[in-house]
Design an enzyme around this catalytic site. Structure first.
Site, mmCIF file in Angstrom:
data_model
loop_
_atom_site.group_PDB
_atom_site.id
_atom_site.type_symbol
_atom_site.label_atom_id
_atom_site.label_comp_id
_atom_site.label_asym_id
_atom_site.label_seq_id
_atom_site.Cartn_x
_atom_site.Cartn_y
_atom_site.Cartn_z
ATOM 1 N N ASP A 180 25.885 6.454 -2.269
ATOM 2 C CA ASP A 180 26.734 6.186 -1.117
ATOM 3 C C ASP A 180 27.694 7.364 -1.099
ATOM 4 O O ASP A 180 28.585 7.439 -1.953
ATOM 5 C CB ASP A 180 27.493 4.863 -1.285
ATOM 6 C CG ASP A 180 28.259 4.525 -0.012
ATOM 7 O OD1 ASP A 180 28.875 5.440 0.556
ATOM 8 O OD2 ASP A 180 28.236 3.365 0.419
ATOM 9 N N HIS A 181 27.498 8.295 -0.168
ATOM 10 C CA HIS A 181 28.237 9.550 -0.311
ATOM 11 C C HIS A 181 29.748 9.369 -0.157
ATOM 12 O O HIS A 181 30.513 10.236 -0.561
ATOM 13 C CB HIS A 181 27.685 10.655 0.594
ATOM 14 C CG HIS A 181 27.890 10.429 2.042
ATOM 15 N ND1 HIS A 181 26.972 9.808 2.846
ATOM 16 C CD2 HIS A 181 28.923 10.733 2.843
ATOM 17 C CE1 HIS A 181 27.432 9.734 4.067
ATOM 18 N NE2 HIS A 181 28.614 10.289 4.100
ATOM 19 N N HIS A 243 29.205 1.735 3.202
ATOM 20 C CA HIS A 243 30.416 2.532 2.968
ATOM 21 C C HIS A 243 31.689 1.686 2.945
ATOM 22 O O HIS A 243 32.520 1.790 2.049
ATOM 23 C CB HIS A 243 30.585 3.595 4.061
ATOM 24 C CG HIS A 243 29.403 4.487 4.220
ATOM 25 N ND1 HIS A 243 28.740 5.033 3.152
ATOM 26 C CD2 HIS A 243 28.748 4.940 5.322
ATOM 27 C CE1 HIS A 243 27.738 5.790 3.590
ATOM 28 N NE2 HIS A 243 27.720 5.733 4.896
HETATM 29 P P1 NAD Z 1 14.890 14.554 8.814
HETATM 30 O O1 NAD Z 1 14.076 13.817 9.814
HETATM 31 O O2 NAD Z 1 15.675 15.733 9.275
HETATM 32 O O3 NAD Z 1 13.924 15.059 7.640
HETATM 33 C C1 NAD Z 1 12.918 14.272 7.086
HETATM 34 C C2 NAD Z 1 12.136 15.064 6.042
HETATM 35 O O4 NAD Z 1 11.069 14.205 5.594
HETATM 36 C C3 NAD Z 1 11.474 16.340 6.527
HETATM 37 O O5 NAD Z 1 11.575 17.322 5.511
HETATM 38 C C4 NAD Z 1 10.004 15.948 6.696
HETATM 39 O O6 NAD Z 1 9.101 17.030 6.483
HETATM 40 C C5 NAD Z 1 9.858 14.943 5.589
HETATM 41 N N1 NAD Z 1 8.722 14.034 5.826
HETATM 42 C C6 NAD Z 1 8.456 13.292 6.931
HETATM 43 N N2 NAD Z 1 7.306 12.595 6.773
HETATM 44 C C7 NAD Z 1 6.853 12.896 5.545
HETATM 45 C C8 NAD Z 1 5.717 12.499 4.792
HETATM 46 N N3 NAD Z 1 4.786 11.645 5.280
HETATM 47 N N4 NAD Z 1 5.570 13.005 3.547
HETATM 48 C C9 NAD Z 1 6.473 13.865 3.031
HETATM 49 N N5 NAD Z 1 7.576 14.268 3.683
HETATM 50 C C10 NAD Z 1 7.752 13.808 4.923
HETATM 51 O O7 NAD Z 1 15.817 13.480 8.108
HETATM 52 P P2 NAD Z 1 17.247 13.698 7.380
HETATM 53 O O8 NAD Z 1 18.323 13.652 8.405
HETATM 54 O O9 NAD Z 1 17.191 14.880 6.478
HETATM 55 O O10 NAD Z 1 17.406 12.346 6.538
HETATM 56 C C11 NAD Z 1 16.626 12.044 5.398
HETATM 57 C C12 NAD Z 1 17.060 10.702 4.836
HETATM 58 O O11 NAD Z 1 18.417 10.755 4.443
HETATM 59 C C13 NAD Z 1 16.959 9.560 5.844
HETATM 60 O O12 NAD Z 1 16.581 8.391 5.158
HETATM 61 C C14 NAD Z 1 18.361 9.402 6.350
HETATM 62 O O13 NAD Z 1 18.617 8.065 6.754
HETATM 63 C C15 NAD Z 1 19.148 9.737 5.107
HETATM 64 N N6 NAD Z 1 20.479 10.240 5.411
HETATM 65 C C16 NAD Z 1 20.649 11.398 6.140
HETATM 66 C C17 NAD Z 1 21.928 11.862 6.388
HETATM 67 C C18 NAD Z 1 22.143 13.142 7.168
HETATM 68 O O14 NAD Z 1 23.304 13.563 7.230
HETATM 69 N N7 NAD Z 1 21.143 13.767 7.731
HETATM 70 C C19 NAD Z 1 23.037 11.163 5.921
HETATM 71 C C20 NAD Z 1 22.838 9.981 5.181
HETATM 72 C C21 NAD Z 1 21.545 9.540 4.944
#
Ligand code: NAD
Length: 495
Positions: A180-181, A243
């Site tokens: 939980d950042h 959070h």
């Molecule tokens: P994103 O959609 O930008 O990236 C997803 C990544 O998953 C990509 O690298 C893609 O290539 C990979 N991917 C997709 N399908 C795949 C598969 N079948 N096999 C292997 N890799 C696969 O998503 P994101 O924004 O980077 O978020 C990732 C996770 O982190 C999510 O669960 C999101 O809820 C969580 N998160 C993100 C943030 C943020 O600030 N972006 C904040 C909190 C939580």
């Protein structure tokens, strides 16, 4: 001022979703900063893993761009950037097929005694279980392995429990790091330092002396490009269950006997379990849902979510009660929303008025002490005090803030500015060090859902829609009433 850092041992970190937004915006820049700080050894290896067909060089080129976008120029030196890029490797894997997994196992090589292997799942949660299974199937999980996952951890208690069960088939609880950042933020940890390293506050930290607590997480942005994800989630699942619940726990928990992971997490869990459950009548009286409509802050939620009939809430305000000796009678008001007037997160602890005032003609316009713990935009702490208004005009009282912005206060010591490490930097290093204090335990996550599930269910059963509020405003009218009814008012949403 250079923050003191303790170097970690060499490690291997595999980032699934390495081409995604989180990896490029937070994880790669964060790791670079840890190298810069001397905390990450140069023989650490970072493996990017995602579906795109890239080789090491292709991934390094992508990482270089990420550093150029998300690390300031002052912090980028060509030699250090090259050193960092040389630590990066890339393996194309598909979470939902067997493709790439044997290559990953080959490139990781045999388990090296004691070398930490961390698997960071920066992918959509629907892949968490499949990736854990395939990690096990390809034989790369060692006794020194860890898995890192982030919200959403389920969408209710049942699915969170199923996820916990699935992860625990391959990893022990001590190997599972649920991020939980918010817990990685300097101020949030300072809340524990303020409470438990100073004798000043703890004797007053109870219902006898604290009138109420307000926890606010206000965002000025809307759901932006995440409309379809958010519409299935809403503010309660996206913010309150994780959070805000964590912030409430750290504010309300009993002092743990030691600053060790399970002692801290046991105390947090006790707070969640002591939250008074809400019946449908309570939900109607003590919670408010809102949804932004077009206003000075931007377009309406319905446009952003592309569902003209959506009943998903982009705002929640509620009155939580903790039924234990310390807090009985002191409400904790929580509110969070999107597209509000400004971006601001804080915990505000309002103390009761002095039991008797000798300044009888002045009290009406003055408030009691308040301790404001600010998470964003500028992390810091303010104590609201009443003092005498300076000058010869008799005994007039006025309120002043005793203010400490961490970046200024720490930098001021020797005249240089200090860069506050991002929450993810600290948390990734904690994963490598094996320190789970700032991560959620499985039972905590489930207990938090057990409290929020009936609220979400009661909203659904009511058939009512969330109350509209203007984009760029402070939220719906009913949220103001929630406090007015109790003779209180929210702090202003202002930066
Ligand atoms: P994103 O959609 O930008 O990236 C997803 C990544 O998953 C990509 O690298 C893609 O290539 C990979 N991917 C997709 N399908 C795949 C598969 N079948 N096999 C292997 N890799 C696969 O998503 P994101 O924004 O980077 O978020 C990732 C996770 O982190 C999510 O669960 C999101 O809820 C969580 N998160 C993100 C943030 C943020 O600030 N972006 C904040 C909190 C939580």
């Amino acid at each position: 001022m250079v923050a003191r850092t303790i170097p970690v041992q060499p490690f291997d970190l595999v980032v699934f979703g390495a081409t995604g937004d989180l990896a490029r915006r937070k994880l790669l820049p964060g790791l670079y900063h840890r190298l810069q700080a001397g905390q990450m050894p140069e023989d650490a290896r970072i493996f990017g893993a995602a579906r795109s067909e890239l080789d090491d060089e292709g991934y390094r080129a992508m990482a270089r761009e990420a550093l150029e976008s998300f690390v300031t120029k002052d912090d980028r030196t060509p030699e250090l950037v090259e050193t960092f890029l040389n630590m990066l490797h890339y393996v194309a894997v598909d979470a939902s097929s067997d493709e790439g997994w044997s290559t990953l196992a080959e490139r990781l090589g045999p388990a090296d005694d004691g070398r930490v292997r961390a698997f960071y799942l920066s992918v959509a949660p629907r892949f968490f279980g499949a990736i854990a299974d395939r990690l096990a199937g390809s034989g790369v999980i060692t006794p020194d392995s860890r898995i890192v996952v982030e919200k959403p951890l389920g969408r209710d208690q049942e699915s969170a429990h199923a996820l916990n069960e699935r992860l625990s088939t391959h990893f022990t609880e001590a190997q599972i790091y649920r991020i939980d950042h918010y817990l990685g933020k300097e101020t949030v940890q300072n809340l524990m330092a303020i409470r438990f390293a100073n004798a000043l506050f703890e004797p007053l930290w109870n219902a006898r002396h604290i009138d109420h607590v307000q926890i606010t997480v206000a965002e000025s942005i809307g759901v932006e490009g995440r409309g379809s994800y958010y519409d299935q989630s809403g503010a309660m699942r996206d913010m309150v269950q994780n959070h805000m619940m964590q912030l409430l726990c750290l504010t309300a928990m009993e002092p743990p006997a030691h600053f060790d992971p399970d002692a801290v997490r046991d105390e947090k869990l006790k707070v969640i379990r002591a939250l008074s459950p809400m019946s449908p009548t309570d939900v109607a009286r003590k919670t408010v849902r809102g949804q932004y409509r077009a206003g000075t802050g931007g377009a309406s939620y319905l446009e952003d979510a592309e569902d003209a009939d959506s009943a998903t809430e982009s705002y929640v305000a509620l009155r939580a009660e903790i039924a234990n000796w310390r807090w009985s009678g002191t409400p904790f008001y929580l509110r969070t929303g999107k597209r509000l007037r400004t971006r601001m997160s804080e915990i505000a602890v309002f103390f009761k008025d002095p039991p008797h005032s000798i300044f009888t003609d002045q009290v009406s316009s003055l408030h009691g002490n308040a301790l404001i713990i600010r998470l964003q935009p500028d992390e810091g702490i303010t104590l609201r005090m009443t003092i005498k208004d300076p000058g010869p005009g008799g005994m007039r009282l006025t309120e002043v803030p005793l203010d400490m912005t961490f970046a200024d206060a720490m930098g001021a010591k020797n005249g240089t500015k200090v860069r506050m490490p991002d929450a993810y930097e600290r948390l990734i290093m904690d994963v490598i060090r094996g320190n789970q204090t700032l991560f959620m335990r499985g039972d905590e996550v489930e207990a938090a859902w057990a409290w929020t599930d009936p609220i979400i269910a009661a909203w659904g059963a009511s058939g009512e829609k969330p109350q509209p509020y203007d984009s760029g405003s402070s939220g719906p009218e009913d949220a103001l009433m929630l406090l007015h009814r109790d003779g209180r008012r929210w702090r202003e949403i202002a930066s």
